[in-house]
Design a protein around this motif. Structure first.
Motif, PDB file in Angstrom:
ATOM      1  N   GLN A   1      15.258  29.302   1.597  1.00  0.00           N
ATOM      2  CA  GLN A   1      14.143  28.203   1.437  1.00  0.00           C
ATOM      3  C   GLN A   1      13.327  28.563   0.097  1.00  0.00           C
ATOM      4  N   SER A   2      13.231  27.596  -0.647  1.00  0.00           N
ATOM      5  CA  SER A   2      12.646  27.483  -1.896  1.00  0.00           C
ATOM      6  C   SER A   2      11.099  27.893  -1.705  1.00  0.00           C
ATOM      7  N   ARG A   3      10.468  28.810  -2.774  1.00  0.00           N
ATOM      8  CA  ARG A   3       9.055  29.071  -2.800  1.00  0.00           C
ATOM      9  C   ARG A   3       8.497  28.315  -3.959  1.00  0.00           C
ATOM     10  N   GLN A   4       7.050  28.072  -3.378  1.00  0.00           N
ATOM     11  CA  GLN A   4       6.167  27.383  -4.291  1.00  0.00           C
ATOM     12  C   GLN A   4       5.440  28.438  -5.295  1.00  0.00           C
ATOM     13  N   LEU A   5       5.381  28.000  -6.717  1.00  0.00           N
ATOM     14  CA  LEU A   5       4.757  28.840  -7.497  1.00  0.00           C
ATOM     15  C   LEU A   5       3.045  28.627  -7.479  1.00  0.00           C
ATOM     16  N   PRO A   6       2.365  29.598  -7.951  1.00  0.00           N
ATOM     17  CA  PRO A   6       0.902  29.272  -8.032  1.00  0.00           C
ATOM     18  C   PRO A   6       0.594  28.286  -8.988  1.00  0.00           C
TER      19      PRO A   6
ATOM     20  N   GLN B   1      10.811  28.285  -6.867  1.00  0.00           N
ATOM     21  CA  GLN B   1      11.588  29.520  -6.980  1.00  0.00           C
ATOM     22  C   GLN B   1      12.693  29.388  -5.892  1.00  0.00           C
ATOM     23  N   ARG B   2      14.209  29.356  -6.642  1.00  0.00           N
ATOM     24  CA  ARG B   2      15.333  29.344  -5.942  1.00  0.00           C
ATOM     25  C   ARG B   2      16.171  30.749  -5.450  1.00  0.00           C
ATOM     26  N   GLY B   3      15.782  31.729  -6.293  1.00  0.00           N
ATOM     27  CA  GLY B   3      16.248  32.840  -6.096  1.00  0.00           C
ATOM     28  C   GLY B   3      15.931  33.951  -7.190  1.00  0.00           C
ATOM     29  N   PHE B   4      16.945  34.947  -7.339  1.00  0.00           N
ATOM     30  CA  PHE B   4      16.751  35.873  -8.351  1.00  0.00           C
ATOM     31  C   PHE B   4      18.100  36.274  -9.181  1.00  0.00           C
ATOM     32  N   ILE B   5      18.075  36.689 -10.275  1.00  0.00           N
ATOM     33  CA  ILE B   5      19.182  37.250 -10.770  1.00  0.00           C
ATOM     34  C   ILE B   5      18.992  38.995 -11.014  1.00  0.00           C
ATOM     35  N   ARG B   6      19.671  39.577 -10.380  1.00  0.00           N
ATOM     36  CA  ARG B   6      19.694  41.036 -10.371  1.00  0.00           C
ATOM     37  C   ARG B   6      19.793  41.610 -11.905  1.00  0.00           C
ATOM     38  N   ALA B   7      19.359  42.851 -11.973  1.00  0.00           N
ATOM     39  CA  ALA B   7      19.624  43.630 -13.133  1.00  0.00           C
ATOM     40  C   ALA B   7      20.225  44.731 -12.802  1.00  0.00           C
TER      41      ALA B   7
ATOM     42  N   ALA C   1      13.629  35.855 -12.303  1.00  0.00           N
ATOM     43  CA  ALA C   1      13.300  34.800 -11.193  1.00  0.00           C
ATOM     44  C   ALA C   1      14.207  33.543 -11.659  1.00  0.00           C
ATOM     45  N   LEU C   2      14.585  32.997 -10.670  1.00  0.00           N
ATOM     46  CA  LEU C   2      15.430  31.772 -10.849  1.00  0.00           C
ATOM     47  C   LEU C   2      14.589  30.563 -10.374  1.00  0.00           C
ATOM     48  N   ILE C   3      14.029  29.651 -11.339  1.00  0.00           N
ATOM     49  CA  ILE C   3      13.137  28.570 -10.933  1.00  0.00           C
ATOM     50  C   ILE C   3      13.952  27.289 -11.053  1.00  0.00           C
ATOM     51  N   GLY C   4      13.971  26.285  -9.928  1.00  0.00           N
ATOM     52  CA  GLY C   4      14.682  25.234 -10.091  1.00  0.00           C
ATOM     53  C   GLY C   4      14.100  24.173 -10.812  1.00  0.00           C
ATOM     54  N   PRO C   5      14.881  23.020 -11.063  1.00  0.00           N
ATOM     55  CA  PRO C   5      14.139  21.839 -11.937  1.00  0.00           C
ATOM     56  C   PRO C   5      13.102  21.458 -11.269  1.00  0.00           C
ATOM     57  N   ASP C   6      12.764  21.518  -9.819  1.00  0.00           N
ATOM     58  CA  ASP C   6      11.687  21.002  -9.268  1.00  0.00           C
ATOM     59  C   ASP C   6      10.479  21.792  -9.008  1.00  0.00           C
ATOM     60  N   GLY C   7      10.731  22.837 -10.046  1.00  0.00           N
ATOM     61  CA  GLY C   7       9.554  23.795  -9.996  1.00  0.00           C
ATOM     62  C   GLY C   7       9.447  24.875  -9.005  1.00  0.00           C
TER      63      GLY C   7
ATOM     64  N   MET D   1      15.646  42.193   0.728  1.00  0.00           N
ATOM     65  CA  MET D   1      15.329  40.736   1.414  1.00  0.00           C
ATOM     66  C   MET D   1      16.224  39.671   0.693  1.00  0.00           C
ATOM     67  N   GLY D   2      16.190  39.820  -0.590  1.00  0.00           N
ATOM     68  CA  GLY D   2      17.296  38.752  -1.350  1.00  0.00           C
ATOM     69  C   GLY D   2      18.643  38.868  -0.804  1.00  0.00           C
ATOM     70  N   LEU D   3      19.327  40.046  -0.651  1.00  0.00           N
ATOM     71  CA  LEU D   3      20.587  40.171  -0.315  1.00  0.00           C
ATOM     72  C   LEU D   3      20.866  39.812   1.482  1.00  0.00           C
ATOM     73  N   THR D   4      19.852  40.102   1.991  1.00  0.00           N
ATOM     74  CA  THR D   4      19.568  39.540   3.356  1.00  0.00           C
ATOM     75  C   THR D   4      19.533  38.009   3.588  1.00  0.00           C
ATOM     76  N   VAL D   5      18.525  37.418   2.961  1.00  0.00           N
ATOM     77  CA  VAL D   5      18.782  35.943   2.936  1.00  0.00           C
ATOM     78  C   VAL D   5      19.860  35.386   2.502  1.00  0.00           C
ATOM     79  N   ASN D   6      20.509  35.974   1.458  1.00  0.00           N
ATOM     80  CA  ASN D   6      21.697  35.200   1.056  1.00  0.00           C
ATOM     81  C   ASN D   6      22.836  35.137   2.024  1.00  0.00           C
ATOM     82  N   LYS D   7      22.763  36.188   3.054  1.00  0.00           N
ATOM     83  CA  LYS D   7      23.866  36.122   3.910  1.00  0.00           C
ATOM     84  C   LYS D   7      23.548  34.752   4.751  1.00  0.00           C
ATOM     85  N   VAL D   8      22.497  34.498   5.010  1.00  0.00           N
ATOM     86  CA  VAL D   8      22.231  33.314   5.701  1.00  0.00           C
ATOM     87  C   VAL D   8      22.770  32.126   4.915  1.00  0.00           C
ATOM     88  N   LEU D   9      22.867  31.897   3.710  1.00  0.00           N
ATOM     89  CA  LEU D   9      23.376  30.928   3.058  1.00  0.00           C
ATOM     90  C   LEU D   9      25.024  31.099   2.819  1.00  0.00           C
TER      91      LEU D   9
END
Length: 211
Positions: free
Chosen positions: A48-53, A187-193, A179-185, A19-27
């Motif tokens: 699109q950023s995701r809200q955290l709980p 989630q902006r994305g991931f960093i793969r291992a 998980a990559l969290i932006g300064p607005d709190g 999913m991450g790889l796919t959505v990044n193509k949109v970017l």
């Protein structure tokens, strides 16, 4: 852990990655920087950023932290635990090295947070001692229950399998992705291992300039 549980865990991780790889193509035609270089460094941005709980956890100093209020800096959330025999010490050592090679202005905009998937053993004091072996500025969060941790991990699509805590010296199966969290709190994305230190050092300063 049963064979079925392992299979489900692997499938969930693969689906999240695809999913991450796919959505990044949109970017690919949007945003700042070179999307190809970001992907090559293992950085997968969401369209699109995701809200955290609004889950309240406890940091390594015993203070309450509401997860969706992690704002002001970019945050790297790593879901691990202090009794981890391999992935966690390796990842934290790499993050320490990456941080040491980043320019000061980038370091000032970044915080590394270990979210414990083993709240049964990872007390705030245990987290503080463990993180001190790597970098005293690394943050740690532990939950009141495994359910609290799973709410956060599910929200950012980084799964783990709760351990059978009745077994001595149990281990917890978890992902090495961040998980990559932006300064607005959000989630902006991931960093793969596994992390590629050199490529991340090259790409993170530009990424951290974003708002």
């Amino acid at each position: 852990m049963t064979r079925t549980q392992k299979t489900v865990f692997i499938l969930v991780a693969i689906v999240a990655l695809i999913m991450g790889l796919t959505v990044n193509k949109v970017l690919s035609g949007k945003g700042q920087g070179d999307p190809t270089a970001l992907i090559d460094a293992g950085i997968i941005l969401l369209p699109q950023s995701r809200q955290l709980p609004p889950v309240t956890m406890t940091n390594q100093n015993g203070q309450p932290v509401v997860v969706n209020e992690l704002k002001g800096k970019w945050s790297l959330l790593f879901f691990g635990y202090t009794f981890c025999p391999d992935i966690c010490p390796t990842t934290l050592a790499q993050l320490r090295q990456i941080k040491s090679e980043l320019p000061k202005e980038a370091v000032d905009k970044l915080q590394v947070i270990l979210v414990s998937v083993d709240p049964n053993r990872d007390t705030p004091a245990q987290l503080k001692q463990y993180l001190g072996y790597f970098d005293p500025q690394f943050e740690g969060l532990t939950g009141a229950s495994v359910d609290d941790v799973q709410k956060v991990s599910n929200a950012v699509s980084i799964p783990f399998i709760p351990a059978d805590t009745s077994k001595p010296n149990y281990t917890v199966d978890h992902s090495g992705n961040l998980a990559l969290i932006g300064p607005d709190g959000t989630q902006r994305g991931f960093i793969r291992a596994p992390l590629n230190n050199q490529k991340l050092v090259a790409q993170l300063p530009g990424l951290l300039q974003r708002k």
